[in-house]
Write an enzyme that holds these catalytic residues in place. Sequence first.
Site, PDB file in Angstrom:
ATOM      1  N   LYS A  94      -0.844  -1.179  -4.658  1.00  0.00           N
ATOM      2  CA  LYS A  94      -1.637   0.047  -4.885  1.00  0.00           C
ATOM      3  C   LYS A  94      -0.698   1.184  -5.288  1.00  0.00           C
ATOM      4  CE  LYS A  94      -5.105  -0.929  -1.262  1.00  0.00           C
ATOM      5  NZ  LYS A  94      -5.586  -0.473   0.070  1.00  0.00           N
TER       6      LYS A  94
ATOM      7  N   VAL B 160      -9.436  -3.650   0.242  1.00  0.00           N
ATOM      8  CA  VAL B 160      -9.802  -5.004  -0.173  1.00  0.00           C
ATOM      9  C   VAL B 160      -9.642  -6.000   0.988  1.00  0.00           C
ATOM     10  CG1 VAL B 160      -9.320  -4.664  -2.625  1.00  0.00           C
ATOM     11  CG2 VAL B 160      -7.467  -5.364  -1.110  1.00  0.00           C
TER      12      VAL B 160
ATOM     13  N   ASP C 250       0.868  -1.181   0.000  1.00  0.00           N
ATOM     14  CA  ASP C 250       0.000   0.000   0.000  1.00  0.00           C
ATOM     15  C   ASP C 250       0.908   1.236   0.000  1.00  0.00           C
ATOM     16  OD1 ASP C 250      -2.388   1.513   0.387  1.00  0.00           O
ATOM     17  OD2 ASP C 250      -2.290   1.282   2.550  1.00  0.00           O
TER      18      ASP C 250
END
Length: 181
Positions: free
Chosen positions: A136, A158, A108
């Site tokens: 991401k 998610v 992330d």
Amino acid sequence: MENIITLHDLSFEPYISENQIKDAVKELAKKINSEFGGEELHIVSALTGSFIFTADLVRELEMPCQIHFVKVSSYHGGTSSTGTIRLETDIQLDFSNKNVLITEDIVDTGLTASFLFELIKNKGAKNIKLATLLYKPEAYKQALNIDFVGFSIPNEFVVGYGLDYKEIGRNINAIYKLKQS
Ligand code: IMP
Ligand code: MG
């Protein structure tokens, strides 16, 4: 849309199917097999989220593997990173002259990946690569190269296939994303 699931107070919709995940894991393993050949590989898996991905990935790897787990946490229960990493379980190992593959469920902000990279580097590894099932790019804030990526996804929350929302959802076979209401 059908198959909406609810975890705690939030609803999630299907996003990446079990079969898509299987194919992506096989593709990643192929690349990792050709990168390292027959050389011994040390897998460092970031608990808790990556336990399923790591378990599936290592069974597609052909070289001798040693498998290690470190427990790190950055979310502390919510749906966005706290910006601080906690190392909850370390590994007491000397990685001098070893090939190491860090496996993450999702990259992330990249804070966890960079933290683990430094940790392994300080243990003397000669070659460190990073594999993640999900990435991401919009959230990523590090310079570190991510060597093996299953899926690049938008900045959405998610769950499933190891990933949790407040510790629930890890045992779901497919990946679901937060439903926009
Ligand atoms: P990073 O340090 O910001 O890259 O965050 C990595 C960790 O945050 C992952 O290993 C997950 O545990 C958690 N995380 C990041 N994005 C999500 C998500 O969309 N769902 C569930 N957990 C996530
Ligand atoms: Mg989590």
